[in-house]
Design a protein around this motif. Sequence first.
Motif, mmCIF file in Angstrom:
data_model
loop_
_atom_site.group_PDB
_atom_site.id
_atom_site.type_symbol
_atom_site.label_atom_id
_atom_site.label_comp_id
_atom_site.label_asym_id
_atom_site.label_seq_id
_atom_site.Cartn_x
_atom_site.Cartn_y
_atom_site.Cartn_z
ATOM 1 N N GLU A 30 0.828 -1.205 0.000
ATOM 2 C CA GLU A 30 0.000 0.000 0.000
ATOM 3 C C GLU A 30 0.863 1.256 0.000
ATOM 4 O OE1 GLU A 30 -2.851 -0.609 3.153
ATOM 5 O OE2 GLU A 30 -3.988 -1.984 1.893
ATOM 6 N N HIS A 31 1.986 1.179 -0.740
ATOM 7 C CA HIS A 31 2.904 2.306 -0.889
ATOM 8 C C HIS A 31 3.357 2.401 -2.342
ATOM 9 C CE1 HIS A 31 3.243 1.195 3.400
ATOM 10 N NE2 HIS A 31 3.293 2.501 3.559
ATOM 11 N N VAL A 32 3.761 3.612 -2.715
ATOM 12 C CA VAL A 32 4.384 3.819 -4.017
ATOM 13 C C VAL A 32 5.742 4.475 -3.750
ATOM 14 C CG1 VAL A 32 3.245 6.066 -4.418
ATOM 15 C CG2 VAL A 32 4.135 4.758 -6.365
ATOM 16 N N PHE A 33 6.747 4.062 -4.525
ATOM 17 C CA PHE A 33 8.090 4.615 -4.404
ATOM 18 C C PHE A 33 8.323 5.575 -5.563
ATOM 19 C CE2 PHE A 33 8.120 0.898 -1.835
ATOM 20 C CZ PHE A 33 8.979 1.186 -0.785
ATOM 21 N N CYS A 34 8.639 6.820 -5.241
ATOM 22 C CA CYS A 34 8.857 7.841 -6.261
ATOM 23 C C CYS A 34 10.006 7.418 -7.178
ATOM 24 C CB CYS A 34 9.176 9.179 -5.598
ATOM 25 S SG CYS A 34 9.530 10.475 -6.805
ATOM 26 N N PRO A 35 9.822 7.578 -8.499
ATOM 27 C CA PRO A 35 10.867 7.157 -9.433
ATOM 28 C C PRO A 35 12.114 8.042 -9.405
ATOM 29 C CG PRO A 35 9.117 8.261 -10.620
ATOM 30 C CD PRO A 35 8.644 8.099 -9.196
ATOM 31 N N LEU A 36 12.040 9.239 -8.831
ATOM 32 C CA LEU A 36 13.203 10.127 -8.826
ATOM 33 C C LEU A 36 14.187 9.825 -7.699
ATOM 34 C CD1 LEU A 36 11.696 13.628 -9.713
ATOM 35 C CD2 LEU A 36 12.689 11.903 -11.226
ATOM 36 N N HIS A 37 13.674 9.739 -6.466
ATOM 37 C CA HIS A 37 14.567 9.592 -5.316
ATOM 38 C C HIS A 37 14.114 8.497 -4.355
ATOM 39 C CE1 HIS A 37 15.205 13.801 -6.728
ATOM 40 N NE2 HIS A 37 16.458 13.356 -6.707
ATOM 41 N N ASP A 38 13.208 7.631 -4.805
ATOM 42 C CA ASP A 38 12.787 6.457 -4.040
ATOM 43 C C ASP A 38 12.070 6.765 -2.727
ATOM 44 O OD1 ASP A 38 12.599 3.670 -4.264
ATOM 45 O OD2 ASP A 38 14.239 3.371 -2.835
ATOM 46 N N TRP A 39 11.451 7.934 -2.636
ATOM 47 C CA TRP A 39 10.671 8.224 -1.432
ATOM 48 C C TRP A 39 9.486 7.267 -1.386
ATOM 49 C CZ3 TRP A 39 9.712 13.520 1.065
ATOM 50 C CH2 TRP A 39 10.939 14.160 1.320
ATOM 51 N N LYS A 40 9.181 6.776 -0.207
ATOM 52 C CA LYS A 40 8.069 5.849 0.021
ATOM 53 C C LYS A 40 6.843 6.659 0.460
ATOM 54 C CE LYS A 40 6.979 1.761 2.829
ATOM 55 N NZ LYS A 40 7.532 0.886 3.896
ATOM 56 N N ILE A 41 5.765 6.576 -0.329
ATOM 57 C CA ILE A 41 4.557 7.365 -0.099
ATOM 58 C C ILE A 41 3.383 6.425 0.167
ATOM 59 C CG2 ILE A 41 3.014 9.126 -1.059
ATOM 60 C CD1 ILE A 41 5.964 10.070 -0.764
ATOM 61 N N SER A 42 2.630 6.699 1.232
ATOM 62 C CA SER A 42 1.452 5.892 1.559
ATOM 63 C C SER A 42 0.333 6.134 0.551
ATOM 64 C CB SER A 42 0.948 6.252 2.965
ATOM 65 O OG SER A 42 -0.324 5.665 3.199
ATOM 66 N N LEU A 43 -0.246 5.054 0.043
ATOM 67 C CA LEU A 43 -1.395 5.197 -0.855
ATOM 68 C C LEU A 43 -2.645 5.634 -0.098
ATOM 69 C CD1 LEU A 43 -0.981 2.037 -3.141
ATOM 70 C CD2 LEU A 43 -0.261 4.397 -3.595
ATOM 71 N N HIS A 44 -2.682 5.396 1.214
ATOM 72 C CA HIS A 44 -3.848 5.761 2.018
ATOM 73 C C HIS A 44 -4.019 7.267 2.162
ATOM 74 C CE1 HIS A 44 -5.260 1.857 3.460
ATOM 75 N NE2 HIS A 44 -3.994 1.498 3.408
ATOM 76 N N ASP A 45 -2.909 7.973 2.462
ATOM 77 C CA ASP A 45 -3.048 9.393 2.772
ATOM 78 C C ASP A 45 -2.018 10.296 2.091
ATOM 79 O OD1 ASP A 45 -0.749 8.811 4.225
ATOM 80 O OD2 ASP A 45 -1.702 9.024 6.186
ATOM 81 N N GLY A 46 -1.136 9.733 1.277
ATOM 82 C CA GLY A 46 -0.159 10.539 0.558
ATOM 83 C C GLY A 46 1.036 10.989 1.383
ATOM 84 N N ARG A 47 1.156 10.499 2.610
ATOM 85 C CA ARG A 47 2.255 10.921 3.483
ATOM 86 C C ARG A 47 3.542 10.147 3.191
ATOM 87 N NH1 ARG A 47 0.590 14.418 7.085
ATOM 88 N NH2 ARG A 47 -1.570 14.407 7.752
ATOM 89 N N ALA A 48 4.658 10.884 3.217
ATOM 90 C CA ALA A 48 5.972 10.259 3.094
ATOM 91 C C ALA A 48 6.219 9.422 4.341
ATOM 92 C CB ALA A 48 7.043 11.333 2.938
ATOM 93 N N GLN A 49 6.905 8.309 4.164
ATOM 94 C CA GLN A 49 7.140 7.360 5.247
ATOM 95 C C GLN A 49 8.586 7.437 5.735
ATOM 96 O OE1 GLN A 49 4.208 5.213 6.165
ATOM 97 N NE2 GLN A 49 3.597 7.071 5.085
ATOM 98 N N GLY A 50 8.822 6.889 6.916
ATOM 99 C CA GLY A 50 10.167 6.838 7.472
ATOM 100 C C GLY A 50 10.664 8.221 7.837
ATOM 101 N N ALA A 51 11.931 8.468 7.549
ATOM 102 C CA ALA A 51 12.558 9.749 7.900
ATOM 103 C C ALA A 51 12.150 10.875 6.956
ATOM 104 C CB ALA A 51 14.072 9.594 7.904
ATOM 105 N N ASP A 52 11.559 10.537 5.800
ATOM 106 C CA ASP A 52 11.147 11.555 4.834
ATOM 107 C C ASP A 52 9.912 12.289 5.350
ATOM 108 O OD1 ASP A 52 13.200 10.754 3.127
ATOM 109 O OD2 ASP A 52 11.934 9.227 2.204
ATOM 110 N N GLU A 53 9.783 13.549 4.983
ATOM 111 C CA GLU A 53 8.655 14.359 5.429
ATOM 112 C C GLU A 53 7.951 14.992 4.240
ATOM 113 O OE1 GLU A 53 9.827 17.208 8.338
ATOM 114 O OE2 GLU A 53 10.698 15.709 9.673
ATOM 115 N N GLY A 54 6.666 15.116 4.350
ATOM 116 C CA GLY A 54 5.871 15.750 3.312
ATOM 117 C C GLY A 54 4.640 14.916 3.002
ATOM 118 N N CYS A 55 3.771 15.499 2.216
ATOM 119 C CA CYS A 55 2.515 14.828 1.886
ATOM 120 C C CYS A 55 2.032 15.329 0.529
ATOM 121 C CB CYS A 55 1.481 15.148 2.967
ATOM 122 S SG CYS A 55 -0.058 14.244 2.812
ATOM 123 N N THR A 56 1.489 14.429 -0.244
ATOM 124 C CA THR A 56 0.844 14.802 -1.489
ATOM 125 C C THR A 56 -0.662 14.619 -1.301
ATOM 126 O OG1 THR A 56 0.916 14.537 -3.887
ATOM 127 C CG2 THR A 56 0.950 12.518 -2.597
#
Length: 108
Positions: free
Chosen positions: A65-91
């Motif tokens: 239930e995550h997508v990994f950004c093709p540019l820098h491999d950020w892990k994003i939750s499909l549920h709410d768009g929040r970056a996971q782990g140490a990464d911060e931000g939300c789409t």
Amino acid sequence: MNSINKQKEIAVATVDEIAVDIPKEVIIEETSIAIFKTKDSTIFALENKCPHKGGPLSQGIVSGEHVFCPLHDWKISLHDGRAQGADEGCTASYGTRVENNTVYLLLK
């Protein structure tokens, strides 16, 4: 009289047009949105823009239930768009609904 805010629904695809773990890009009102179908056939929708550098999530790799950004491999939750782990931000994330094999995107 109170007015009730109703969400606008837009048909974006059929369930069969969205492959499991392969995102589909749709453009709604000039906004690119990535539609996802997971292995259990749950449908998710996120703005097609990583919160880090704007990478196209529709070109990312889906895992669970995550997508990994093709540019820098950020892990994003499909549920709410929040970056996971140490990464911060939300789409932006969008609600979805399926009826009679049609996928509807819920807009405010």
